[in-house]
Scaffold this motif. Structure first.
Motif, mmCIF file in Angstrom:
data_model
loop_
_atom_site.group_PDB
_atom_site.id
_atom_site.type_symbol
_atom_site.label_atom_id
_atom_site.label_comp_id
_atom_site.label_asym_id
_atom_site.label_seq_id
_atom_site.Cartn_x
_atom_site.Cartn_y
_atom_site.Cartn_z
ATOM 1 N N PRO A 149 0.801 -1.235 0.000
ATOM 2 C CA PRO A 149 0.000 0.000 0.000
ATOM 3 C C PRO A 149 0.831 1.281 0.000
ATOM 4 O O PRO A 149 0.433 2.273 -0.617
ATOM 5 C CB PRO A 149 -0.853 -0.104 1.270
ATOM 6 N N LEU A 150 1.978 1.261 0.663
ATOM 7 C CA LEU A 150 2.838 2.451 0.670
ATOM 8 C C LEU A 150 3.397 2.701 -0.726
ATOM 9 O O LEU A 150 3.340 3.828 -1.234
ATOM 10 C CB LEU A 150 3.974 2.278 1.685
ATOM 11 N N LEU A 151 3.912 1.668 -1.366
ATOM 12 C CA LEU A 151 4.439 1.811 -2.726
ATOM 13 C C LEU A 151 3.333 2.243 -3.688
ATOM 14 O O LEU A 151 3.551 3.113 -4.532
ATOM 15 C CB LEU A 151 5.086 0.506 -3.197
ATOM 16 N N ALA A 152 2.147 1.674 -3.548
ATOM 17 C CA ALA A 152 1.027 2.036 -4.423
ATOM 18 C C ALA A 152 0.689 3.518 -4.288
ATOM 19 O O ALA A 152 0.469 4.207 -5.284
ATOM 20 C CB ALA A 152 -0.197 1.175 -4.103
ATOM 21 N N LEU A 153 0.674 4.032 -3.057
ATOM 22 C CA LEU A 153 0.383 5.449 -2.839
ATOM 23 C C LEU A 153 1.463 6.323 -3.468
ATOM 24 O O LEU A 153 1.157 7.318 -4.133
ATOM 25 C CB LEU A 153 0.260 5.744 -1.341
ATOM 26 N N VAL A 154 2.732 5.942 -3.285
ATOM 27 C CA VAL A 154 3.837 6.714 -3.861
ATOM 28 C C VAL A 154 3.718 6.757 -5.381
ATOM 29 O O VAL A 154 3.795 7.825 -5.999
ATOM 30 C CB VAL A 154 5.201 6.121 -3.432
ATOM 31 N N LEU A 155 3.515 5.604 -5.998
ATOM 32 C CA LEU A 155 3.443 5.542 -7.462
ATOM 33 C C LEU A 155 2.237 6.311 -7.991
ATOM 34 O O LEU A 155 2.343 7.011 -9.001
ATOM 35 C CB LEU A 155 3.400 4.086 -7.929
ATOM 36 N N GLN A 156 1.092 6.214 -7.302
ATOM 37 C CA GLN A 156 -0.102 6.938 -7.742
ATOM 38 C C GLN A 156 0.110 8.441 -7.623
ATOM 39 O O GLN A 156 -0.261 9.194 -8.522
ATOM 40 C CB GLN A 156 -1.322 6.512 -6.925
ATOM 41 N N SER A 157 0.725 8.880 -6.537
ATOM 42 C CA SER A 157 0.985 10.304 -6.339
ATOM 43 C C SER A 157 1.881 10.843 -7.443
ATOM 44 O O SER A 157 1.605 11.903 -8.033
ATOM 45 C CB SER A 157 1.633 10.528 -4.967
ATOM 46 N N LEU A 158 2.960 10.120 -7.742
ATOM 47 C CA LEU A 158 3.889 10.582 -8.779
ATOM 48 C C LEU A 158 3.234 10.554 -10.159
ATOM 49 O O LEU A 158 3.459 11.443 -10.978
ATOM 50 C CB LEU A 158 5.161 9.740 -8.755
ATOM 51 N N ASP A 159 2.405 9.542 -10.408
ATOM 52 C CA ASP A 159 1.683 9.473 -11.678
ATOM 53 C C ASP A 159 0.711 10.650 -11.803
ATOM 54 O O ASP A 159 0.643 11.299 -12.849
ATOM 55 C CB ASP A 159 0.940 8.136 -11.779
ATOM 56 N N ASP A 160 -0.005 10.945 -10.717
ATOM 57 C CA ASP A 160 -0.954 12.069 -10.726
ATOM 58 C C ASP A 160 -0.245 13.388 -11.009
ATOM 59 O O ASP A 160 -0.816 14.278 -11.629
ATOM 60 C CB ASP A 160 -1.674 12.181 -9.377
ATOM 61 N N ASP A 161 0.990 13.515 -10.533
ATOM 62 C CA ASP A 161 1.748 14.756 -10.709
ATOM 63 C C ASP A 161 2.625 14.756 -11.962
ATOM 64 O O ASP A 161 3.504 15.600 -12.109
ATOM 65 C CB ASP A 161 2.605 15.022 -9.465
ATOM 66 N N GLN A 162 2.394 13.786 -12.835
ATOM 67 C CA GLN A 162 3.060 13.699 -14.147
ATOM 68 C C GLN A 162 4.573 13.553 -14.054
ATOM 69 O O GLN A 162 5.325 14.154 -14.830
ATOM 70 C CB GLN A 162 2.685 14.893 -15.016
ATOM 71 N N ALA A 163 5.016 12.733 -13.090
ATOM 72 C CA ALA A 163 6.443 12.408 -13.016
ATOM 73 C C ALA A 163 6.833 11.658 -14.284
ATOM 74 O O ALA A 163 6.022 10.947 -14.872
ATOM 75 C CB ALA A 163 6.719 11.543 -11.791
ATOM 76 N N GLN A 164 8.073 11.816 -14.691
ATOM 77 C CA GLN A 164 8.552 11.179 -15.921
ATOM 78 C C GLN A 164 9.554 10.084 -15.590
ATOM 79 O O GLN A 164 10.277 10.160 -14.592
ATOM 80 C CB GLN A 164 9.211 12.220 -16.823
ATOM 81 N N ASP A 165 9.607 9.067 -16.465
ATOM 82 C CA ASP A 165 10.606 7.993 -16.373
ATOM 83 C C ASP A 165 10.649 7.354 -14.987
ATOM 84 O O ASP A 165 11.709 7.225 -14.378
ATOM 85 C CB ASP A 165 11.996 8.518 -16.763
ATOM 86 N N LEU A 166 9.496 6.927 -14.520
ATOM 87 C CA LEU A 166 9.383 6.276 -13.215
ATOM 88 C C LEU A 166 10.038 4.903 -13.237
ATOM 89 O O LEU A 166 9.776 4.104 -14.126
ATOM 90 C CB LEU A 166 7.895 6.097 -12.886
ATOM 91 N N VAL A 167 10.876 4.655 -12.254
ATOM 92 C CA VAL A 167 11.528 3.352 -12.100
ATOM 93 C C VAL A 167 11.348 2.910 -10.660
ATOM 94 O O VAL A 167 11.574 3.690 -9.736
ATOM 95 C CB VAL A 167 13.041 3.441 -12.442
#
Length: 115
Positions: A7-25
């Motif tokens: 759940p912590l990783l899911a929240l982090v990834l969703q937050s970064l996706d919502d804020d249009q982060a690029q090249d997520l690894v």
């Protein structure tokens, strides 16, 4: 985009996706390090976007019940580290990210977005 059982990783990834982060690894650190379970590396287009992504992530983590993450590097916002406990997040401007190349240091050579 977010497909995580953690759940912590899911929240982090969703937050970064919502804020249009690029090249997520996402790098699974299990068995490699005791500092965290996962490391997430992402880029923002500018120092302003990097700072905003870090601040919003901190707010969302607190609202999600994950406590107050430690955030370092906000004044310059070339490289901001968000320590959320089980997940360490590195947010970079693209030039700074390519200079430090954390993915290679942690043995991650896969395509962007893969773990």
């Amino acid at each position: 985009m977010v497909d995580s059982d953690d759940p912590l990783l899911a929240l982090v990834l969703q937050s970064l996706d919502d804020d249009q982060a690029q090249d997520l690894v996402t790098i699974d650190l299990e068995g490699k390090s005791s500092i965290a379970d996962f490391m997430v590396i992402a880029s923002g287009r500018s120092t302003r976007q990097v700072a905003a992504m870090a601040q919003k992530l901190g707010e969302r983590l607190k609202q999600g019940g994950f406590g107050n993450p430690r955030i370092e590097g906000l004044p310059a916002a070339d490289w901001v580290l968000v320590d959320a406990g089980g997940v360490i997040v590195h947010l970079f401007r693209p030039e700074v990210r390519s200079f430090y190349n954390l993915e290679r240091m942690w043995g991650f050579d896969g395509p962007s977005g893969a773990a």
